[in-house]
Design a protein around this motif. Structure first.
Motif, PDB file in Angstrom:
ATOM      1  N   THR A  20     -10.180 -11.540   7.494  1.00 62.64           N
ATOM      2  CA  THR A  20      -8.737 -11.641   7.744  1.00 62.64           C
ATOM      3  C   THR A  20      -8.279 -10.605   8.775  1.00 62.64           C
ATOM      4  O   THR A  20      -8.624  -9.429   8.694  1.00 62.64           O
ATOM      5  N   TYR A  21      -7.493 -11.068   9.726  1.00 65.30           N
ATOM      6  CA  TYR A  21      -6.955 -10.238  10.804  1.00 65.30           C
ATOM      7  C   TYR A  21      -5.431 -10.339  10.854  1.00 65.30           C
ATOM      8  O   TYR A  21      -4.865 -11.382  10.541  1.00 65.30           O
ATOM      9  N   ILE A  22      -4.812  -9.258  11.286  1.00 69.30           N
ATOM     10  CA  ILE A  22      -3.406  -9.324  11.681  1.00 69.30           C
ATOM     11  C   ILE A  22      -3.360  -9.511  13.190  1.00 69.30           C
ATOM     12  O   ILE A  22      -4.112  -8.862  13.923  1.00 69.30           O
ATOM     13  N   VAL A  23      -2.492 -10.413  13.655  1.00 66.27           N
ATOM     14  CA  VAL A  23      -2.248 -10.576  15.090  1.00 66.27           C
ATOM     15  C   VAL A  23      -0.737 -10.559  15.270  1.00 66.27           C
ATOM     16  O   VAL A  23      -0.055 -11.559  15.051  1.00 66.27           O
ATOM     17  N   SER A  24      -0.229  -9.400  15.629  1.00 62.76           N
ATOM     18  CA  SER A  24       1.210  -9.155  15.584  1.00 62.76           C
ATOM     19  C   SER A  24       1.742  -8.672  16.919  1.00 62.76           C
ATOM     20  O   SER A  24       1.025  -8.034  17.689  1.00 62.76           O
ATOM     21  N   GLY A  25       3.021  -8.969  17.162  1.00 62.86           N
ATOM     22  CA  GLY A  25       3.695  -8.394  18.320  1.00 62.86           C
ATOM     23  C   GLY A  25       3.966  -6.909  18.138  1.00 62.86           C
ATOM     24  O   GLY A  25       4.250  -6.194  19.095  1.00 62.86           O
ATOM     25  N   GLY A  26       3.877  -6.440  16.912  1.00 55.94           N
ATOM     26  CA  GLY A  26       4.124  -5.024  16.618  1.00 55.94           C
ATOM     27  C   GLY A  26       3.061  -4.130  17.229  1.00 55.94           C
ATOM     28  O   GLY A  26       1.993  -4.586  17.625  1.00 55.94           O
ATOM     29  N   GLY A  27       3.363  -2.860  17.289  1.00 56.01           N
ATOM     30  CA  GLY A  27       2.419  -1.888  17.847  1.00 56.01           C
ATOM     31  C   GLY A  27       1.222  -1.720  16.941  1.00 56.01           C
ATOM     32  O   GLY A  27       1.349  -1.551  15.738  1.00 56.01           O
ATOM     33  N   VAL A  28       0.052  -1.775  17.546  1.00 56.37           N
ATOM     34  CA  VAL A  28      -1.180  -1.732  16.764  1.00 56.37           C
ATOM     35  C   VAL A  28      -1.295  -0.400  16.011  1.00 56.37           C
ATOM     36  O   VAL A  28      -1.741  -0.348  14.866  1.00 56.37           O
ATOM     37  N   GLU A  29      -0.837   0.672  16.644  1.00 52.98           N
ATOM     38  CA  GLU A  29      -0.972   1.982  15.995  1.00 52.98           C
ATOM     39  C   GLU A  29       0.177   2.267  15.024  1.00 52.98           C
ATOM     40  O   GLU A  29       0.146   3.255  14.301  1.00 52.98           O
ATOM     41  N   PHE A  30       1.171   1.406  15.015  1.00 57.23           N
ATOM     42  CA  PHE A  30       2.207   1.498  13.979  1.00 57.23           C
ATOM     43  C   PHE A  30       1.719   0.821  12.695  1.00 57.23           C
ATOM     44  O   PHE A  30       2.078   1.198  11.590  1.00 57.23           O
ATOM     45  N   MET A  31       0.878  -0.185  12.840  1.00 59.84           N
ATOM     46  CA  MET A  31       0.408  -0.935  11.661  1.00 59.84           C
ATOM     47  C   MET A  31      -0.849  -0.336  11.040  1.00 59.84           C
ATOM     48  O   MET A  31      -1.003  -0.313   9.815  1.00 59.84           O
ATOM     49  N   ARG A  32      -1.774   0.100  11.889  1.00 57.49           N
ATOM     50  CA  ARG A  32      -3.106   0.485  11.384  1.00 57.49           C
ATOM     51  C   ARG A  32      -3.133   1.534  10.282  1.00 57.49           C
ATOM     52  O   ARG A  32      -3.972   1.445   9.385  1.00 57.49           O
ATOM     53  N   PRO A  33      -2.244   2.542  10.300  1.00 58.63           N
ATOM     54  CA  PRO A  33      -2.327   3.515   9.202  1.00 58.63           C
ATOM     55  C   PRO A  33      -2.004   2.899   7.837  1.00 58.63           C
ATOM     56  O   PRO A  33      -2.317   3.493   6.804  1.00 58.63           O
ATOM     57  N   MET A  34      -1.373   1.706   7.810  1.00 60.21           N
ATOM     58  CA  MET A  34      -0.884   1.147   6.549  1.00 60.21           C
ATOM     59  C   MET A  34      -1.578  -0.129   6.086  1.00 60.21           C
ATOM     60  O   MET A  34      -1.473  -0.510   4.921  1.00 60.21           O
ATOM     61  N   THR A  35      -2.273  -0.822   6.979  1.00 60.76           N
ATOM     62  CA  THR A  35      -2.716  -2.178   6.655  1.00 60.76           C
ATOM     63  C   THR A  35      -3.799  -2.246   5.574  1.00 60.76           C
ATOM     64  O   THR A  35      -3.848  -3.210   4.812  1.00 60.76           O
ATOM     65  N   GLU A  36      -4.640  -1.222   5.510  1.00 61.63           N
ATOM     66  CA  GLU A  36      -5.677  -1.231   4.474  1.00 61.63           C
ATOM     67  C   GLU A  36      -5.017  -1.174   3.088  1.00 61.63           C
ATOM     68  O   GLU A  36      -5.324  -1.973   2.205  1.00 61.63           O
ATOM     69  N   LYS A  37      -4.102  -0.253   2.947  1.00 61.41           N
ATOM     70  CA  LYS A  37      -3.414  -0.068   1.669  1.00 61.41           C
ATOM     71  C   LYS A  37      -2.534  -1.280   1.315  1.00 61.41           C
ATOM     72  O   LYS A  37      -2.502  -1.720   0.172  1.00 61.41           O
ATOM     73  N   MET A  38      -1.829  -1.802   2.323  1.00 60.43           N
ATOM     74  CA  MET A  38      -0.876  -2.877   2.040  1.00 60.43           C
ATOM     75  C   MET A  38      -1.527  -4.249   1.887  1.00 60.43           C
ATOM     76  O   MET A  38      -1.079  -5.070   1.105  1.00 60.43           O
ATOM     77  N   TYR A  39      -2.573  -4.499   2.686  1.00 56.73           N
ATOM     78  CA  TYR A  39      -3.145  -5.852   2.714  1.00 56.73           C
ATOM     79  C   TYR A  39      -4.651  -5.898   2.513  1.00 56.73           C
ATOM     80  O   TYR A  39      -5.237  -6.987   2.549  1.00 56.73           O
ATOM     81  N   GLY A  40      -5.286  -4.741   2.396  1.00 62.73           N
ATOM     82  CA  GLY A  40      -6.747  -4.753   2.373  1.00 62.73           C
ATOM     83  C   GLY A  40      -7.356  -5.095   3.722  1.00 62.73           C
ATOM     84  O   GLY A  40      -8.492  -5.557   3.797  1.00 62.73           O
ATOM     85  N   ILE A  41      -6.596  -4.889   4.796  1.00 60.68           N
ATOM     86  CA  ILE A  41      -7.092  -5.184   6.152  1.00 60.68           C
ATOM     87  C   ILE A  41      -7.376  -3.862   6.866  1.00 60.68           C
ATOM     88  O   ILE A  41      -6.476  -3.057   7.068  1.00 60.68           O
ATOM     89  N   PRO A  42      -8.646  -3.613   7.254  1.00 61.84           N
ATOM     90  CA  PRO A  42      -8.985  -2.341   7.902  1.00 61.84           C
ATOM     91  C   PRO A  42      -8.456  -2.275   9.339  1.00 61.84           C
ATOM     92  O   PRO A  42      -8.164  -3.316   9.939  1.00 61.84           O
ATOM     93  N   PRO A  43      -8.324  -1.052   9.877  1.00 58.48           N
ATOM     94  CA  PRO A  43      -7.761  -0.867  11.234  1.00 58.48           C
ATOM     95  C   PRO A  43      -8.396  -1.759  12.294  1.00 58.48           C
ATOM     96  O   PRO A  43      -7.698  -2.280  13.166  1.00 58.48           O
ATOM     97  N   GLU A  44      -9.721  -1.936  12.210  1.00 56.32           N
ATOM     98  CA  GLU A  44     -10.405  -2.693  13.257  1.00 56.32           C
ATOM     99  C   GLU A  44     -10.100  -4.188  13.190  1.00 56.32           C
ATOM    100  O   GLU A  44     -10.507  -4.933  14.064  1.00 56.32           O
ATOM    101  N   GLN A  45      -9.377  -4.633  12.161  1.00 54.34           N
ATOM    102  CA  GLN A  45      -8.974  -6.032  12.095  1.00 54.34           C
ATOM    103  C   GLN A  45      -7.461  -6.203  12.309  1.00 54.34           C
ATOM    104  O   GLN A  45      -6.848  -7.136  11.806  1.00 54.34           O
TER     105      GLN A  45
END
Lengths: 337, 337
Positions: free
Chosen positions: B189-214
C-alpha cells in the motif's frame, strides 16, 4: 471441533514443532549454507559480517529494528561493470545506430556523426552538450511503456564490448551475494545510481532481486497525455533530477525518506552519499576498489569513468571499508572458469 | 543427527503440521476474523472483496502475482479528513503564529497579516502567490531532520478546528481497515498525495501502517551541505515536483516504477491517476464520496477543497466504484460513539 487452549497444549505444540523441524531437515539445511561464498576469508568479509551480526542481534548494543535496515548500492562500478564505457552510454550509441536509417541528416551532424563512425571516445570528448543531445534523442520522445520495451530488448541482444557477454551477466557475483545476505538478514536493498531510473528498472529484479520501486536514479520529466482514449506518460527531453554526487543524499531522502544504515559505492560520485549515511548512528560504508586488471579492470584516481580519489583518501579516517577486488573476491563474474 | 529425507517423512510432516494447527487454534482464529468490519454489507464492500478474491485466487483468471499488487491511495479526503482546510494548510498557519515573534514585520505584511488576524479564508483568497510565500516560509530554511521534528511536534499538540481531536485521529476507520485488508492479501500500500511528502512521512507509519518509503507526494528541492563536519540536507524554498492532477501518474511512475492495480481517490485531483491505473489490465478504482454531513462533511461539485465533479460524472462509465460514506460506512472516525 474447537478446544480451549491449555498450558499442556503449549508443551505439545513445542514438541511437534521441534519434531517437524528435525524431520524436514530445515535446521540442518539453513546452518549448512555458506555465507558470501565468493568472498575470500579476509578482513573485508569479517567486517561486513560483524556489522550484520551486530545490527541483527536482538538485545545487543548495535541492534537495529528491521524497518530501519535500509541498504543502498551504487550501480555502475559497484554492482555491474562500468568499463570501458557506462552500459547506458553503450545503449545510447546502439540506439543511435538503430534509429539512423530514419535520420539521414545524422551522417553529417555531430555528435551523431561520431557515433555512426564508431568513435565513442570522440563523442565523449565532444563534451556535455553533445552527450545531452544524444541522451535526449535516445531516451525521450516515447511513452514510458515503449521505453521500457526498448531497454528490455537491448539487454536481450546487446553484448559487452570486452567480454562479448550479455550485459546482464556483467554483474559482480560477490556483490549479488552481499545483496542476498543482507536481505536474508532483514535488510531492504536499494539501488541509488546516477544512471537513469527507467534504464535500470526493467532489469534490476532479474539481475539483483531488486524490484523497480527500490531503484533510485536520475529521472527525466514525464507528461501525462491521452492518446485515443488511452492515458500514457510521455518522456520529455528534459532532465528532472540528476542522482549523482551531492544529488544522491537528496535522491535517497526524496525516494526513500529515511536514512540508510548500509551504503556501497565505488567512486567519488558516491562520496556525499557515503558521508551522509555514515554521519551518525550505527552505519557501515564500503567502497569497491577496482584493483583487478586480469579479471576486470584496474582503475581509480586517473580514470575518466568511475574516478575514485577523494573518497579513497578519506576512507581510512572515516572507517569506510575499501574492498580490494583482487584480494577480497574469489570470483568477479559468474562466467569465469 | 541428519537423516536422508524420504517420502514417508512428508506424510509424517503433514500430519504434524495439521495436528499443530488444530492444537494452537490458528485455523479457527483466522477464519473467525471479520473483514472490513466498519463497512456496511452493501455492494461497495462486495465489489472490493470480489476484486481482492479474484486477484489472489491462484490459477484463477484474474490472478495477479503478489509483486504486482500495488495499491495507491490519495491522502487528503481519502484517508484523512480535508475539511474545513487541508491539514498541511492548518500546519502552515500554526507555524506562522509560532514564528511571528521573530518577525515583527509580519504584522503589517500580507499574507502573514491575515494569518495572524485569524483569517485563513482571507489568505486563501489572496491567491496562489501568497500561499506559496507562506508555504516556503514555513516549509523551507531548515534541514530535513529539523522539519521532520517540527511536523512530529505539531501533530502531537495541534487540534482539529471542528472536532477538537488530534489530527492523527482524523483518519477514516473504514479506509484504515481497507489498507489492512489489502496488505493481508499481499498488496503493497502506497500514499500518492498532493501533500508534501515530508509533511506526511513522519506520521504515516503510525496512522496507516505505511512506511516513509511508500509515501509519494509533492517535494521541494533539498541541497546537501556540510555544517561543521556534519552533512545535512537543507530544504530550499523551491518547488521540485507537484504530485497532483496529471502529476500523480508521473509521481507513481517516478517513485514506484510500476503501474498499480488498485487506486482510491476522492476528488478531481485524482482523476488522471484513476484513468491511468484503470487504462488496461485487471484493476480496481474507487472514489470516496463525502455524503455524510452528520458524521463528517457533505461536499462534492461545488467545494473549494476536494472538488469532485468530472471524476464523479465518469465513474459509472469507467466502472469506478463510488463509495457513499453515509450509506456504505458504519463508522467514519474511531472516536464516534
Amino acid at each position: 471441533m474447537r478446544r480451549r487452549f491449555q498450558a499442556s497444549d503449549t508443551v505439545l505444540a513445542s514438541f511437534l514443532v521441534a519434531a517437524l523441524l528435525l524431520v524436514s531437515g530445515v535446521v540442518g539445511t539453513a546452518m549448512a549454507q555458506e555465507v558470501l561464498p565468493s568472498w575470500n576469508d579476509t578482513a573485508a568479509k569479517t567486517r561486513i559480517m560483524d556489522f550484520v551480526k551486530a545490527t541483527t542481534a536482538e538485545g545487543g548494543e548495535g541492534y537495529v529494528v528491521p524497518e530501519d535496515r535500509i541498504a543502498v548500492f551504487d550501480n555502475d562500478g559497484t554492482l555491474w561493470s562500468e568499463q570501458p564505457i557506462y552500459f547506458q552510454f553503450a545503449f545510447m550509441l546502439d540506439r543511435v545506430k538503430t534509429l539512423a536509417p530514419e535520420h539521414p541528416e545524422w551522417q553529417a551532424k555531430e555528435p551523431f556523426k561520431s557515433v555512426l563512425a564508431g568513435d565513442p571516445m570522440g563523442v565523449m570528448k565532444g563534451g556535455e552538450k553533445g552527450i545531452m543531445d544524444l541522451a535526449m534523442t535516445t531516451h525521450a520522445g516515447m511513452t514510458t511503456d515503449q521505453f521500457s520495451k526498448i531497454v528490455t530488448d537491448w539487454f536481450a541482444s546487446a553484448k559487452h564490448p570486452k567480454t562479448a557477454k550479455p550485459y546482464d551477466e556483467m554483474t559482480f557475483v560477490p556483490m549479488r551475494e552481499l545483496l542476498d545476505y543482507l536481505r536474508a538478514n532483514g535488510f531492504k536493498t536499494y539501488i541509488v545510481s546516477g544512471g537513469g531510473v527507467e534504464f535500470m528498472r526493467p532489469m534490476t529484479e532479474k539481475m539483483y532481486g531488486i524490484p523497480p520501486e527500490q531503484v533510485v536514479g536520475s529521472t527525466i520529466t514525464t507528461e501525462y497525455a491521452i492518446v485515443g482514449d488511452e492515458p500514457v506518460l510521455n518522456r520529455l527531453p528534459k532532465i528532472d533530477f540528476v542522482d549523482d554526487g551531492a544529488g544522491k543524499p537528496s535522491g535517497i531522502n526524496k525516494f526513500i525518506g529515511r536514512k540508510p544504515i548500509f551504503v556501497a559505492g565505488n567512486s567519488d560520485g558516491d562520496y556525499e552519499m557515503l558521508r551522509w549515511v555514515t554521519a551518525k548512528g550505527p552505519s557501515f560504508a564500503m567502497i569497491v576498489h577496482h584493483t583487478d586488471a586480469e579479471r576486470e579492470v584496474a582503475y581509480d584516481r586517473n580514470s575518466e569513468i568511475g574516478k575514485l580519489d577523494k573518497a579513497l583518501d578519506e576512507a581510512e579516517r572515516r572507517n569506510w571499508l575499501v574492498v580490494d577486488m583482487k584480494a577480497d573476491w574469489k570470483k568477479v563474474f559468474s562466467f569465469e572458469k
